[in-house]
Design an enzyme around this catalytic site. Sequence first.
Site, mmCIF file in Angstrom:
data_model
loop_
_atom_site.group_PDB
_atom_site.id
_atom_site.type_symbol
_atom_site.label_atom_id
_atom_site.label_comp_id
_atom_site.label_asym_id
_atom_site.label_seq_id
_atom_site.Cartn_x
_atom_site.Cartn_y
_atom_site.Cartn_z
ATOM 1 N N LYS A 120 0.830 -1.202 0.000
ATOM 2 C CA LYS A 120 0.000 0.000 0.000
ATOM 3 C C LYS A 120 0.871 1.262 0.000
ATOM 4 O O LYS A 120 2.092 1.176 0.087
ATOM 5 C CB LYS A 120 -0.964 -0.038 1.192
ATOM 6 C CG LYS A 120 -1.866 -1.284 1.209
ATOM 7 C CD LYS A 120 -2.899 -1.293 0.083
ATOM 8 C CE LYS A 120 -3.433 -2.670 -0.267
ATOM 9 N NZ LYS A 120 -4.237 -3.354 0.716
HETATM 10 C C1 LIG Z 1 -5.328 -4.444 0.975
HETATM 11 C C2 LIG Z 1 -6.808 -4.289 0.932
HETATM 12 C C3 LIG Z 1 -7.637 -4.679 1.987
HETATM 13 C C4 LIG Z 1 -7.113 -5.423 3.181
HETATM 14 O O1 LIG Z 1 -6.123 -4.741 3.845
HETATM 15 P P1 LIG Z 1 -5.244 -5.531 4.939
HETATM 16 O O2 LIG Z 1 -4.567 -4.443 5.702
HETATM 17 O O3 LIG Z 1 -4.298 -6.402 4.180
HETATM 18 O O4 LIG Z 1 -6.184 -6.311 5.776
HETATM 19 C C5 LIG Z 1 -8.984 -4.416 1.901
HETATM 20 N N1 LIG Z 1 -9.517 -3.819 0.826
HETATM 21 C C6 LIG Z 1 -8.765 -3.438 -0.224
HETATM 22 C C7 LIG Z 1 -9.409 -2.762 -1.378
HETATM 23 C C8 LIG Z 1 -7.389 -3.692 -0.210
HETATM 24 O O5 LIG Z 1 -6.634 -3.346 -1.256
#
Ligand SMILES: *Cc1c(COP(=O)(O)O)cnc(C)c1O
Length: 387
Positions: A184
């Site tokens: 991210k």
């Molecule tokens: C990465 C992601 C999640 C989950 O995030 P985590 O921190 O890995 O639990 C949920 N929704 C979207 C759209 C994502 O890209």
Amino acid sequence: MRKEFLPFSTPTIGDDEINEVVDSLKSGWITTGPKVKRFEDDFKAYVGAKYAVPLSSATAGLHLTLLALRLKEGDEVITTPMTFASTVSMVILCGATPVLVDIEPGTLNIDAAAIRAKITPNTRAIIPVHFAGQPCDMDAIFALAKEFNLTVIEDAAHAAGTEYKGEKIGSLDSISIFSFHPNKNITTGEGGMVCTPDETLAEEISLLKFHGMSREAWKRFSATGNPNYEILLPGFKYNMMDIQAALGIHQLPKLDGFIAKRTEIAEFYNAAFADVAELARPAYAGYEQRHAWHLYTPLVRVEQLSIDRDQFMAELKKLNIGSGLHYKAIHHHPYYREALSIKTGDLPNADYASDRILSLPLFPKMTMDDASDVVEAVKDVIARNRK
Ligand SMILES: *Cc1c(COP(=O)(O)O)cnc(C)c1O
């Protein structure tokens, strides 16, 4: 051809982050403590949220937020098929029914105009996902939420730093959930944050995240804390650790610079692919915004090629270019195909994108030479596989 493999994403971790983690390890305070509190305050200030609750992941944030809504069997939650599984899985694990609404063909965000037709007396909430870091049409979504008394939960996993009409995602009158997974825009290793102006909800999520212990329970082994904690309700183990927050407090001040670099690369791709008919570039929404460019996701027009999208990705890999798949549409996965009983043709734009989308390399450490290598490889694969 490139000599070294270029991954589609890799985190940018500096000495500040590394030294801060080492400091935590040496201090003896590894789990939830002063650094989590500092990251919470810094993030809250950055996005302009009233309350922020740090967690072990965005998935945990979705889980606790949906639990706090006290959904019951038969309740419906509207969301998009173009998302990561956990958006939809958490709805199911909270006992409710996900209802998928088709996406806009250009931005790949949920089509706000198509939501109304899917609202029933059982609808409780809408979860828009700011796909790739571009904000959804929030005015239209808030208008529907007001008309039908629905809760808006923004899946802001891609949207740290995204702005909608001059406001940061995280500051709107809703609940927004951020992810700090290594891919991210900023990372804490694993981690998440729930932002909201709703004090009651923030309190409940804070309780649920750590065994139902009162908010300051992390202090119980410190000089100012009270070891005699109280359990106010049965809770989970979803707290963020100080060694995670140690990364976050040095990642956050770099976020705007990261986004500037991501934007530069995305715009370079947009210009380089302008005359490539076999590739549909991601579109900008019409309203004022700041796109956080978490992903660069063109669609491969496979009908003009002799290979499908998966083969396209395999060909790129042979040229040492990594790519990602965000996303195969939710209803194309075996579990959801069964569980959601979506018929062919119900979600045509998502079906179209799902078979053609790929994520090209996009991360702040990339050089413009790396980006040129990507463009060259994409054009090469197309040139060799034209129908
Ligand atoms: C990465 C992601 C999640 C989950 O995030 P985590 O921190 O890995 O639990 C949920 N929704 C979207 C759209 C994502 O890209």
